[in-house]
Enzyme design. Sequence first.
Site, short mmCIF file in Angstrom:
data_model
loop_
_atom_site.label_atom_id
_atom_site.label_comp_id
_atom_site.label_asym_id
_atom_site.label_seq_id
_atom_site.Cartn_x
_atom_site.Cartn_y
_atom_site.Cartn_z
N HIS A 25 0.85 -1.22 0.00
CA HIS A 25 0.00 0.00 0.00
C HIS A 25 0.87 1.25 0.00
O HIS A 25 0.62 2.20 -0.74
CB HIS A 25 -0.88 0.05 1.26
CG HIS A 25 -1.94 -1.00 1.34
ND1 HIS A 25 -2.13 -1.79 2.46
CD2 HIS A 25 -2.89 -1.38 0.47
CE1 HIS A 25 -3.15 -2.60 2.26
NE2 HIS A 25 -3.64 -2.38 1.05
N LYS A 29 -18.11 -5.91 6.97
CA LYS A 29 -16.86 -6.65 6.87
C LYS A 29 -16.19 -6.72 8.24
O LYS A 29 -16.18 -5.73 8.96
CB LYS A 29 -15.93 -5.93 5.88
CG LYS A 29 -15.12 -6.86 5.01
CD LYS A 29 -14.54 -6.08 3.85
CE LYS A 29 -13.35 -6.78 3.24
NZ LYS A 29 -12.80 -6.04 2.11
N ARG A 37 -1.93 -6.36 -8.35
CA ARG A 37 -0.84 -7.30 -8.08
C ARG A 37 -0.88 -8.42 -9.13
O ARG A 37 -0.60 -8.18 -10.29
CB ARG A 37 -0.95 -7.85 -6.66
CG ARG A 37 -0.72 -6.80 -5.58
CD ARG A 37 -1.21 -7.25 -4.25
NE ARG A 37 -2.62 -7.62 -4.31
CZ ARG A 37 -3.37 -7.94 -3.28
NH1 ARG A 37 -2.84 -7.99 -2.09
NH2 ARG A 37 -4.63 -8.23 -3.43
N SER A 89 -2.87 -7.81 2.94
CA SER A 89 -3.15 -7.67 4.37
C SER A 89 -3.68 -8.98 4.94
O SER A 89 -3.35 -9.36 6.06
CB SER A 89 -4.19 -6.57 4.61
OG SER A 89 -3.73 -5.35 4.13
O1 PNS Z 1 -8.71 -3.00 -0.15
P1 PNS Z 1 -9.99 -3.56 -0.62
O2 PNS Z 1 -10.70 -4.27 0.51
O3 PNS Z 1 -9.85 -4.41 -1.84
O4 PNS Z 1 -10.92 -2.29 -1.03
C1 PNS Z 1 -12.19 -2.48 -1.56
C2 PNS Z 1 -12.99 -1.17 -1.56
C3 PNS Z 1 -13.05 -0.57 -0.18
C4 PNS Z 1 -12.33 -0.19 -2.51
C5 PNS Z 1 -14.41 -1.51 -2.10
O5 PNS Z 1 -14.96 -2.52 -1.31
C6 PNS Z 1 -15.34 -0.31 -2.07
O6 PNS Z 1 -15.27 0.53 -2.94
N1 PNS Z 1 -16.23 -0.24 -1.05
C7 PNS Z 1 -17.19 0.84 -0.91
C8 PNS Z 1 -18.61 0.36 -1.26
C9 PNS Z 1 -18.87 0.42 -2.76
O7 PNS Z 1 -18.76 1.45 -3.39
N2 PNS Z 1 -19.24 -0.74 -3.35
C10 PNS Z 1 -19.49 -0.87 -4.75
C11 PNS Z 1 -18.27 -1.35 -5.50
S1 PNS Z 1 -18.61 -1.61 -7.22
#
Ligand code: PNS
Length: 166
Positions: free
Chosen positions: A19, A43, A96, A134
């Site tokens: 990150h 989550k 990644r 993570s």
């Molecule tokens: O680090 P991560 O867990 O892969 O991040 C995922 C994240 C937080 C970017 C994604 O879950 C997100 O955008 N969550 C907010 C809710 C949202 O907008 N959901 C629709 C996604 S299409």
Amino acid sequence: MKQIIGLYPGSFDPITNGHLDIIFRASKIVNTLIIGVAINEKKKHLFDMTERTNLINEQLSINKTKISNTKVIAFNGLLMNFAQNLKANIIIRGLRAVSDFDYEFQMTGMNARLNSEIETVFLMASEKHQFISSRFVKEICMLDGDVKSFIPEEVFYKLKKKLNKN
Ligand code: PNS
């Protein structure tokens, strides 16, 4: 000249060297970089929102000579609403292995349908950080493996303490 606001969203549970590498590189290509820490109550996180935010802020302050245009904001709800409120021009995600692609491709497609004005831009993980996640850092640490090279030192001690691995 137009000011570019980039939003780098994620769970950051906890922040890893991968990150941090994306943060360093992204901060060079935008005028302002917002690190969006997703709250997502559904989550199950190891670190709560305040802890995750504090761990990132600690790294920003340690590395403040390299990254001075970056701030951390926690958000709840839809990413694209948050991005719109911030007037972000681009969303930044790290990529990644190929296994990330499906999920990222879907998310980018859905987000583009919600707001086609905000582009998602991907930064390839550096070779050194290709495999850091993570999730695995937590699992390896829980099982007494050495995770020192995957996360910043300060995060390492907080993670050990959190998992009662002192
Ligand atoms: O680090 P991560 O867990 O892969 O991040 C995922 C994240 C937080 C970017 C994604 O879950 C997100 O955008 N969550 C907010 C809710 C949202 O907008 N959901 C629709 C996604 S299409």
